[in-house]
Design an enzyme around this catalytic site. Structure first.
Site, PDB file in Angstrom:
ATOM      1  N   PRO A  43       0.828  -1.248   0.055  1.00  0.00           N
ATOM      2  CA  PRO A  43      -0.044   0.017  -0.064  1.00  0.00           C
ATOM      3  C   PRO A  43       0.811   1.220  -0.028  1.00  0.00           C
ATOM      4  O   PRO A  43       1.682   1.547   0.700  1.00  0.00           O
ATOM      5  CB  PRO A  43      -0.792  -0.217   1.368  1.00  0.00           C
ATOM      6  CG  PRO A  43      -0.124  -1.095   2.210  1.00  0.00           C
ATOM      7  CD  PRO A  43       0.659  -1.980   1.342  1.00  0.00           C
ATOM      8  N   SER A  86      -4.474   1.481  -0.748  1.00  0.00           N
ATOM      9  CA  SER A  86      -4.126   2.334   0.615  1.00  0.00           C
ATOM     10  C   SER A  86      -5.471   2.822   0.882  1.00  0.00           C
ATOM     11  O   SER A  86      -6.300   3.518   0.127  1.00  0.00           O
ATOM     12  CB  SER A  86      -3.131   3.375   0.266  1.00  0.00           C
ATOM     13  OG  SER A  86      -2.981   3.965   1.466  1.00  0.00           O
ATOM     14  N   GLN A  95      -5.902  -1.680   2.620  1.00  0.00           N
ATOM     15  CA  GLN A  95      -4.992  -1.054   3.797  1.00  0.00           C
ATOM     16  C   GLN A  95      -5.948  -0.341   4.635  1.00  0.00           C
ATOM     17  O   GLN A  95      -6.351   0.467   4.361  1.00  0.00           O
ATOM     18  CB  GLN A  95      -3.828  -0.525   3.507  1.00  0.00           C
ATOM     19  CG  GLN A  95      -2.811  -0.201   4.510  1.00  0.00           C
ATOM     20  CD  GLN A  95      -2.791   1.274   4.635  1.00  0.00           C
ATOM     21  OE1 GLN A  95      -3.492   1.897   3.911  1.00  0.00           O
ATOM     22  NE2 GLN A  95      -2.586   1.555   5.799  1.00  0.00           N
ATOM     23  N   TYR A  98      -5.547   2.025   8.627  1.00  0.00           N
ATOM     24  CA  TYR A  98      -5.463   2.379   9.810  1.00  0.00           C
ATOM     25  C   TYR A  98      -6.410   2.450  10.789  1.00  0.00           C
ATOM     26  O   TYR A  98      -7.472   2.868  10.539  1.00  0.00           O
ATOM     27  CB  TYR A  98      -4.764   3.996   9.984  1.00  0.00           C
ATOM     28  CG  TYR A  98      -3.436   4.032   9.111  1.00  0.00           C
ATOM     29  CD1 TYR A  98      -2.285   3.562   9.438  1.00  0.00           C
ATOM     30  CD2 TYR A  98      -3.612   4.414   7.722  1.00  0.00           C
ATOM     31  CE1 TYR A  98      -0.949   3.707   8.941  1.00  0.00           C
ATOM     32  CE2 TYR A  98      -2.298   4.760   7.176  1.00  0.00           C
ATOM     33  CZ  TYR A  98      -1.137   4.308   7.242  1.00  0.00           C
ATOM     34  OH  TYR A  98      -0.011   4.551   6.673  1.00  0.00           O
ATOM     35  N   ARG A 146       8.624  13.411   8.297  1.00  0.00           N
ATOM     36  CA  ARG A 146       9.266  13.450   7.211  1.00  0.00           C
ATOM     37  C   ARG A 146       9.878  14.890   6.776  1.00  0.00           C
ATOM     38  O   ARG A 146       9.268  15.760   6.458  1.00  0.00           O
ATOM     39  CB  ARG A 146       8.117  13.157   6.060  1.00  0.00           C
ATOM     40  CG  ARG A 146       7.056  11.993   6.417  1.00  0.00           C
ATOM     41  CD  ARG A 146       7.434  10.388   6.204  1.00  0.00           C
ATOM     42  NE  ARG A 146       6.667   9.645   6.946  1.00  0.00           N
ATOM     43  CZ  ARG A 146       5.498   9.137   6.371  1.00  0.00           C
ATOM     44  NH1 ARG A 146       5.245   9.883   5.324  1.00  0.00           N
ATOM     45  NH2 ARG A 146       4.831   8.187   6.983  1.00  0.00           N
ATOM     46  N   LYS A 186       0.376  -5.523   9.343  1.00  0.00           N
ATOM     47  CA  LYS A 186       1.501  -5.038   8.743  1.00  0.00           C
ATOM     48  C   LYS A 186       2.205  -3.947   9.584  1.00  0.00           C
ATOM     49  O   LYS A 186       1.617  -3.129  10.023  1.00  0.00           O
ATOM     50  CB  LYS A 186       1.006  -4.356   7.374  1.00  0.00           C
ATOM     51  CG  LYS A 186       2.253  -3.777   6.655  1.00  0.00           C
ATOM     52  CD  LYS A 186       1.643  -3.309   5.257  1.00  0.00           C
ATOM     53  CE  LYS A 186       2.804  -2.988   4.315  1.00  0.00           C
ATOM     54  NZ  LYS A 186       3.789  -2.025   4.775  1.00  0.00           N
ATOM     55  N   SER A 226       7.695  -5.251   8.197  1.00  0.00           N
ATOM     56  CA  SER A 226       7.856  -3.882   7.754  1.00  0.00           C
ATOM     57  C   SER A 226       8.200  -2.872   8.544  1.00  0.00           C
ATOM     58  O   SER A 226       7.871  -2.669   9.603  1.00  0.00           O
ATOM     59  CB  SER A 226       6.550  -3.589   7.026  1.00  0.00           C
ATOM     60  OG  SER A 226       6.525  -2.402   6.201  1.00  0.00           O
ATOM     61  N   ASP A 243       8.370  -6.122   3.222  1.00  0.00           N
ATOM     62  CA  ASP A 243       8.249  -5.403   2.514  1.00  0.00           C
ATOM     63  C   ASP A 243       9.393  -4.347   2.841  1.00  0.00           C
ATOM     64  O   ASP A 243       9.597  -4.245   4.209  1.00  0.00           O
ATOM     65  CB  ASP A 243       6.918  -4.542   1.881  1.00  0.00           C
ATOM     66  CG  ASP A 243       6.463  -3.570   2.867  1.00  0.00           C
ATOM     67  OD1 ASP A 243       7.021  -3.476   4.020  1.00  0.00           O
ATOM     68  OD2 ASP A 243       5.449  -3.104   2.571  1.00  0.00           O
ATOM     69  N   GLY A 272      12.835  -2.097   0.529  1.00  0.00           N
ATOM     70  CA  GLY A 272      14.058  -2.431   0.014  1.00  0.00           C
ATOM     71  C   GLY A 272      14.168  -3.411  -0.961  1.00  0.00           C
ATOM     72  O   GLY A 272      15.275  -3.576  -1.569  1.00  0.00           O
ATOM     73  N   ARG A 291      14.192  -4.830  -4.504  1.00  0.00           N
ATOM     74  CA  ARG A 291      14.496  -4.052  -5.640  1.00  0.00           C
ATOM     75  C   ARG A 291      14.852  -5.115  -6.925  1.00  0.00           C
ATOM     76  O   ARG A 291      14.658  -4.617  -8.253  1.00  0.00           O
ATOM     77  CB  ARG A 291      15.604  -3.091  -5.622  1.00  0.00           C
ATOM     78  CG  ARG A 291      15.420  -1.908  -4.816  1.00  0.00           C
ATOM     79  CD  ARG A 291      14.302  -0.908  -5.316  1.00  0.00           C
ATOM     80  NE  ARG A 291      14.157   0.157  -4.140  1.00  0.00           N
ATOM     81  CZ  ARG A 291      13.368   0.069  -3.266  1.00  0.00           C
ATOM     82  NH1 ARG A 291      12.556  -1.004  -3.003  1.00  0.00           N
ATOM     83  NH2 ARG A 291      13.168   1.169  -2.471  1.00  0.00           N
TER      84      ARG A 291
END
Length: 364
Positions: free
Chosen positions: A78, A107, A133, A135, A170, A229, A251, A284, A286, A288
């Site tokens: 998500p 999401s 997903q 919350y 952030r 999650k 995660s 999940d 990283g 690639r």
């Protein structure tokens, strides 16, 4: 083209097409972004030890997850605000996921309503699995309304993100002043919920007061299976099993919550051990390359999720870009599995994962 080259191409193209603040929103992590960087570094510290002369034939990367066959052991994690990347947003992502034969976890913060996302997926492949997903919200009536929307839309599972008692800080978003969507975009799943004016959306709320009691209340109020999650601690994994969830996601939220958290793949083995095979464990953070996927499978993951690579594909080339990411990963996973002597993910074993540069131990 190798998987790494493909992602590098799409990432570079996406960066040129996105507003710099929106690029930073997708790319950024919490704090000094140590957890963000560590997710990828941790995979680079690991090597795969191949087995030979196994006689298993061509590798098949398909897996079964919560009763659905996935053509590759990769789901779409998500991620918020896909319409910042492309006008079709989550609709393009849903169509690409369905065509690839995998699961989109849409999401709660999507810019497309969940009913439209599931309809887009099933227009491509009837029966395509879409997970929602969630919350947990401090007001239970808001959570209940969101769950009813996911049920009515035909979602086949709830993915409850539990690593966010408060919002992560952030740094990039603060620097850019990016704290709301541009005009014309909204978190559509949050529209017309209890407490919101008619036709308007509510903000997503976090609360450190939420507890296992709230998860139990949710479990008792829906027939949808629940995947938790954001688990990193083995004790939390054992508790989740006891609470009746059907799956776990190891995660660290893509490095966007606790900057001091370990890399997801470093936490995976202890969680797998704690669960003891009683339910599927996903990962999940990283991921690639196909080698990253196979490494996680060997360490006990049932499948992995990818987030940012999908957004790069979406921003660069829309639905076709997401399809290229998924097709590239599927081909690379099958190739790496074959080189490791595995015909299926169940053939991979944890002793095939070693620290890069370390001496291989006899008898492993």
């Amino acid at each position: 083209m190798s998987g790494g080259d493909l992602l590098a191409e799409l990432r570079a193209k996406a960066r040129t097409r996105l507003d710099p603040a929106h690029w930073d929103f997708y790319e950024g992590g919490a704090g000094a972004e140590r957890a963000l960087a560590e997710n990828e570094r941790a995979f680079r510290r690991l090597a795969l030890l191949p087995r030979v002369l196994c006689g298993r034939g061509p590798a098949d990367p398909a897996v079964t997850l919560l009763g659905d066959r996935l053509e590759l052991p990769v789901v779409i994690s998500p991620t918020a605000f896909h319409r910042l990347a492309h006008p079709d947003g989550e609709l393009a992502t849903a169509r690409a996921a369905a065509a690839a034969g995998t699961v989109l976890i849409t999401s709660m913060a999507a810019t497309t309503a969940v009913a439209d996302v599931t309809a887009a997926a099933r227009a491509v492949r009837p029966g395509a699995a879409v997970w929602f997903q969630l919350y947990l919200q401090p007001e239970r009536e808001v959570t209940r309304a969101l769950v009813r929307r996911a049920e009515a839309a035909g979602c086949t599972a709830l993915v409850v993100t539990v690593d966010s008692p408060v919002f992560g800080r952030r740094t990039r978003d603060d620097r850019n002043g990016f704290h709301e969507l541009p005009p014309g975009l909204a978190t559509e799943n949050m529209r017309d919920l209890p407490g919101a004016p008619p036709g308007r959306t509510r903000d997503i709320a976090m609360s450190p007061a939420l507890s296992w009691d709230d998860l139990r209340w949710l479990r008792d109020g829906t027939e949808l299976p629940i995947v938790v999650k954001g688990v990193l601690h083995p004790r939390d994994a054992r508790r989740a099993v006891d609470e009746g969830v059907v799956g776990l996601f190891v995660s660290n939220h893509g490095g966007r919550q606790l900057d001091a958290a370990p890399a997801s793949v470093d936490a995976l083995p202890a969680v797998v051990d704690a669960v003891g095979g009683r339910l599927p464990v996903l990962l999940d953070g990283g991921v690639r390359t196909g080698a990253d996927v196979v490494t996680a499978l060997a360490l006990g993951a049932a499948a992995v999720g990818v987030g940012r690579p999908v957004l790069w594909g979406l921003a660069a080339e829309g639905e076709a870009g997401v399809a290229r990411v998924l097709a590239g990963l599927r081909a690379e996973v099958a190739h790496v599995m074959a080189l490791c002597g595995a015909g299926a993910s169940a053939d991979l074993t944890a002793d095939q994962v070693v620290a890069r540069g370390a001496r291989v131990v006899a008898g492993c």
